[in-house]
Design a protein around this motif. Structure first.
Motif, PDB file in Angstrom:
ATOM      1  N   PRO A  20       0.520  -1.267  -0.105  1.00 55.81           N
ATOM      2  CA  PRO A  20       0.261  -0.088   0.426  1.00 55.81           C
ATOM      3  C   PRO A  20       0.993   1.288   0.276  1.00 55.81           C
ATOM      4  N   ASN A  21       0.166   2.607  -0.690  1.00 53.51           N
ATOM      5  CA  ASN A  21       1.100   3.530  -0.607  1.00 53.51           C
ATOM      6  C   ASN A  21       0.268   4.992  -0.164  1.00 53.51           C
ATOM      7  N   PRO A  22       0.017   5.527   0.868  1.00 50.02           N
ATOM      8  CA  PRO A  22       1.727   4.962   2.609  1.00 50.02           C
ATOM      9  C   PRO A  22       1.738   4.418   2.685  1.00 50.02           C
ATOM     10  N   VAL A  23       2.692   3.592   3.341  1.00 50.54           N
ATOM     11  CA  VAL A  23       3.085   2.226   4.097  1.00 50.54           C
ATOM     12  C   VAL A  23       2.779   2.568   5.063  1.00 50.54           C
ATOM     13  N   LYS A  24       2.530   1.368   6.492  1.00 48.82           N
ATOM     14  CA  LYS A  24       3.056   1.679   7.712  1.00 48.82           C
ATOM     15  C   LYS A  24       3.851   0.438   8.116  1.00 48.82           C
ATOM     16  N   ASP A  25       4.397  -0.543   8.038  1.00 48.96           N
ATOM     17  CA  ASP A  25       4.881  -1.841   8.238  1.00 48.96           C
ATOM     18  C   ASP A  25       5.458  -2.660   6.551  1.00 48.96           C
ATOM     19  N   ILE A  26       4.910  -3.456   5.858  1.00 52.44           N
ATOM     20  CA  ILE A  26       5.617  -3.857   4.891  1.00 52.44           C
ATOM     21  C   ILE A  26       4.739  -3.620   4.429  1.00 52.44           C
ATOM     22  N   MET A  41      15.823   5.265  -0.506  1.00 51.86           N
ATOM     23  CA  MET A  41      16.856   6.274  -0.529  1.00 51.86           C
ATOM     24  C   MET A  41      16.120   6.802  -0.027  1.00 51.86           C
ATOM     25  N   ASN A  42      16.010   7.818   0.868  1.00 45.64           N
ATOM     26  CA  ASN A  42      15.428   9.328   1.425  1.00 45.64           C
ATOM     27  C   ASN A  42      15.081  10.266   0.067  1.00 45.64           C
ATOM     28  N   TYR A  43      15.002  11.229   0.425  1.00 46.20           N
ATOM     29  CA  TYR A  43      14.970  12.528  -0.572  1.00 46.20           C
ATOM     30  C   TYR A  43      16.053  13.385  -0.522  1.00 46.20           C
ATOM     31  N   LEU A  44      17.277  13.332   0.383  1.00 45.46           N
ATOM     32  CA  LEU A  44      17.723  13.769   0.109  1.00 45.46           C
ATOM     33  C   LEU A  44      18.548  13.100  -0.534  1.00 45.46           C
ATOM     34  N   GLY A  45      18.686  12.036  -0.712  1.00 48.71           N
ATOM     35  CA  GLY A  45      19.721  11.396  -1.883  1.00 48.71           C
ATOM     36  C   GLY A  45      20.387   9.701  -0.987  1.00 48.71           C
ATOM     37  N   GLU A  46      19.940   9.805   0.365  1.00 45.20           N
ATOM     38  CA  GLU A  46      20.410   9.034   1.741  1.00 45.20           C
ATOM     39  C   GLU A  46      20.337   7.288   1.324  1.00 45.20           C
ATOM     40  N   MET A  47      21.081   6.102   1.301  1.00 43.68           N
ATOM     41  CA  MET A  47      20.190   5.213   1.770  1.00 43.68           C
ATOM     42  C   MET A  47      20.102   5.084   3.011  1.00 43.68           C
ATOM     43  N   LEU A  63      11.351   2.056   9.244  1.00 44.40           N
ATOM     44  CA  LEU A  63      11.765   3.738   8.719  1.00 44.40           C
ATOM     45  C   LEU A  63      11.201   4.577   9.674  1.00 44.40           C
ATOM     46  N   PRO A  64      11.517   6.251   9.353  1.00 42.48           N
ATOM     47  CA  PRO A  64      10.811   7.181  10.079  1.00 42.48           C
ATOM     48  C   PRO A  64       9.599   8.035   9.115  1.00 42.48           C
ATOM     49  N   ARG A  65       8.734   8.427   9.423  1.00 42.19           N
ATOM     50  CA  ARG A  65       7.196   9.047   8.624  1.00 42.19           C
ATOM     51  C   ARG A  65       8.698   9.584   7.386  1.00 42.19           C
ATOM     52  N   GLY A  66       7.698   9.285   5.995  1.00 44.53           N
ATOM     53  CA  GLY A  66       8.771  10.440   5.053  1.00 44.53           C
ATOM     54  C   GLY A  66       8.377  10.218   3.848  1.00 44.53           C
ATOM     55  N   PHE A  67       9.060  10.134   2.702  1.00 42.79           N
ATOM     56  CA  PHE A  67       8.751  10.497   1.441  1.00 42.79           C
ATOM     57  C   PHE A  67      10.137   9.159   0.885  1.00 42.79           C
ATOM     58  N   TYR A  68      10.525   8.439  -0.056  1.00 39.75           N
ATOM     59  CA  TYR A  68      10.956   7.671  -0.055  1.00 39.75           C
ATOM     60  C   TYR A  68      10.910   6.882  -1.490  1.00 39.75           C
ATOM     61  N   ASN A  74      15.656  -3.177 -11.917  1.00 40.62           N
ATOM     62  CA  ASN A  74      14.225  -3.181 -12.410  1.00 40.62           C
ATOM     63  C   ASN A  74      13.361  -2.176 -13.148  1.00 40.62           C
ATOM     64  N   GLY A  75      13.739  -0.930 -11.734  1.00 42.86           N
ATOM     65  CA  GLY A  75      12.862   0.029 -11.515  1.00 42.86           C
ATOM     66  C   GLY A  75      13.221   1.095 -10.846  1.00 42.86           C
ATOM     67  N   VAL A  76      11.854   1.818 -10.496  1.00 43.09           N
ATOM     68  CA  VAL A  76      11.869   2.932  -9.681  1.00 43.09           C
ATOM     69  C   VAL A  76      10.769   2.885  -8.986  1.00 43.09           C
ATOM     70  N   ALA A  77      10.483   3.295  -7.847  1.00 44.13           N
ATOM     71  CA  ALA A  77       9.344   3.439  -6.837  1.00 44.13           C
ATOM     72  C   ALA A  77       9.140   4.530  -6.053  1.00 44.13           C
ATOM     73  N   ARG A  78       7.979   5.701  -5.615  1.00 47.25           N
ATOM     74  CA  ARG A  78       7.986   6.589  -5.035  1.00 47.25           C
ATOM     75  C   ARG A  78       6.994   5.611  -3.661  1.00 47.25           C
ATOM     76  N   PHE A  79       7.216   6.274  -2.530  1.00 48.73           N
ATOM     77  CA  PHE A  79       5.842   5.492  -1.547  1.00 48.73           C
ATOM     78  C   PHE A  79       6.319   6.514  -0.138  1.00 48.73           C
ATOM     79  N   ILE A  80       4.953   6.522   0.654  1.00 43.66           N
ATOM     80  CA  ILE A  80       5.182   7.759   1.081  1.00 43.66           C
ATOM     81  C   ILE A  80       5.254   6.171   2.805  1.00 43.66           C
ATOM     82  N   LYS A  81       6.461   7.280   3.362  1.00 40.89           N
ATOM     83  CA  LYS A  81       5.656   5.729   4.817  1.00 40.89           C
ATOM     84  C   LYS A  81       5.205   7.133   6.319  1.00 40.89           C
ATOM     85  N   GLN A  82       3.827   6.168   6.782  1.00 42.57           N
ATOM     86  CA  GLN A  82       3.139   6.794   7.903  1.00 42.57           C
ATOM     87  C   GLN A  82       3.853   6.310   9.327  1.00 42.57           C
TER      88      GLN A  82
END
Length: 82
Positions: A20-26, A41-47, A63-68, A74-82
């Protein structure tokens, strides 16, 4: 004027799907088979998390709450951690 750019390669031009996106655990990855390896990666580019999952599930509960960004071979995906 004709401008031609050569020699640029973007290995992350494919989009993979996560839910799911946003995600809590898995976070579940689809579109690239079962095995997932790469990095979160976080939005600062840090792994912040190295991923090697045999079943397409990634535990992001630490992971703390935020955008990742999930980057795989094979590709890229963006997700939000709640």
């Amino acid at each position: 004027m004709n401008v031609q750019v050569t020699g640029l390669e973007n290995s992350y031009n494919n989009t993979i799907h996560v839910y799911p996106n946003p995600v809590k655990d898995i976070l579940t990855v689809s579109g690239i088979g079962n095995r997932v390896s790469g990095k979160v990666m976080n939005y600062l580019g840090e792994m912040v998390l190295e991923v090697n999952s045999p079943d397409g599930s990634i535990d992001v509960s630490s992971l703390p709450r935020g955008f990742y960004i999930l980057k795989t071979d094979n590709g890229v995906a963006r997700f939000i951690k709640q």
